[in-house]
Design an enzyme around this catalytic site. Structure first.
Site, mmCIF file in Angstrom:
data_model
loop_
_atom_site.group_PDB
_atom_site.id
_atom_site.type_symbol
_atom_site.label_atom_id
_atom_site.label_comp_id
_atom_site.label_asym_id
_atom_site.label_seq_id
_atom_site.Cartn_x
_atom_site.Cartn_y
_atom_site.Cartn_z
ATOM 1 N N CYS A 101 -84.399 -12.151 -85.164
ATOM 2 C CA CYS A 101 -84.852 -12.190 -83.774
ATOM 3 C C CYS A 101 -85.895 -13.259 -83.515
ATOM 4 O O CYS A 101 -86.069 -13.677 -82.374
ATOM 5 C CB CYS A 101 -85.407 -10.836 -83.354
ATOM 6 N N GLY A 102 -86.649 -13.678 -84.510
ATOM 7 C CA GLY A 102 -87.679 -14.662 -84.265
ATOM 8 C C GLY A 102 -88.952 -14.026 -83.753
ATOM 9 O O GLY A 102 -89.161 -12.822 -83.833
#
Length: 285
Positions: free
Chosen positions: A115-116
């Site tokens: 997802c970062g």
């Protein structure tokens, strides 16, 4: 330096029976980024190009704008249970006069390979003010060049070829040649690495380049490109709604579902040069 790939035993089942063999996997290890000795972020990444990753991350977060904004970057000593140096903590010292990362905005700087960076308190807080103006760039690419980019990128994905488990990001010129390619288990890390390479090579702002990513185009990837002054983002998969909105706000070109001669132009289609006969717009769309 950590290993890029790891061999693990696997039992493979097929209609013809089963075999036991060694399988090559993409390595995934945590990297803690510190600024001035203070922990800033932990990301799960494929080891390698960590200094580029750190520079790209700080660039995309608006902390730095050039390589001169970082005084030093060094690994902190550390060993695993077998006595090997892990190289999983990187500490950066900012140059004199460069403001440290803001602490006033609520953030969860823990990032995953999928997802970062996430967890800012509100959407308005997530949006960062760009130092550069990607919308002012006259960079343009032909549909013929775009059509060939995914195959060109794939040919340079050395670790993906052996593991099948990595994302890639590449910076490309208008003629389709690739300036740099970076791979990582996390799509955001791959982008940070390639942007960090550009920063360290004095190429930022990247107003004369496009960015190609091997997966989908998320809000975060558009923002990272915008923070580096990239006017053109192409993805082989789908963009999100917020990615399209942010690209439009920044005057960027966003191309999705880039697969051969088929592609979707979401924003900034003036930068995509189309042969009239082949790419005529059909009625009924």
């Amino acid at each position: 330096m950590g290993r890029v790939t790891v061999r693990r035993p696997v039992r493979k089942l097929t209609e013809g029976g089963q075999t036991r063999r060694a399988d090559l996997l993409a390595a995934e290890e945590p990297l803690e980024l510190r600024v001035g000795g203070k922990s800033l972020a932990v990301t799960m990444r494929t080891p390698g190009h960590d200094v580029e990753l750190a520079h790209g991350f700080l660039l995309s977060e608006g902390v730095i704008a050039s390589k001169d904004d970082v005084f030093t970057a060094r690994y902190c000593d550390g060993v695993d249970d077998q006595g090997r140096n892990t190289y999983n903590v990187l500490d950066l010292a900012l140059a004199e006069g460069v403001a440290p990362p803001e602490t006033g905005v609520e953030r969860n700087f823990y990032t995953t390979s999928s997802c970062g960076v996430c967890g800012k308190a509100a959407l308005d807080a997530v949006k960062l003010k760009t130092r550069f103006a990607p919308g002012e760039s006259t960079f343009a690419v032909s549909t013929e060049v775009l059509a060939g980019l995914p195959d060109t990128l794939r040919k340079q994905q050395r670790v993906f070829a052996s593991t099948g488990g990595l994302h890639a990001a590449g910076l490309f010129r208008a003629d389709g040649s690739l300036l740099a390619v970076r791979e990582d288990v996390g799509r955001h890390n791959a982008v940070d690495k390639v942007l960090g390479w550009a920063l360290l090579d004095d190429r930022v702002p990247l107003s004369d380049c496009g960015l190609l990513v091997s997966g989908r185009a998320s809000f975060e990837l558009v923002q990272k490109a915008a923070m580096a002054g990239v006017p053109f983002l192409a993805a082989v998969s789908a963009p999100s709604s917020l990615a399209v909105e942010l690209a439009e706000e920044n005057g960027m070109t966003l191309v999705g579902f880039l697969r051969g001669t088929s592609m979707n132009l979401y924003t900034g289609d003036q930068r995509v040069l189309e042969p009239d006969a082949m790419w005529a717009v059909r009625s009924g769309v």
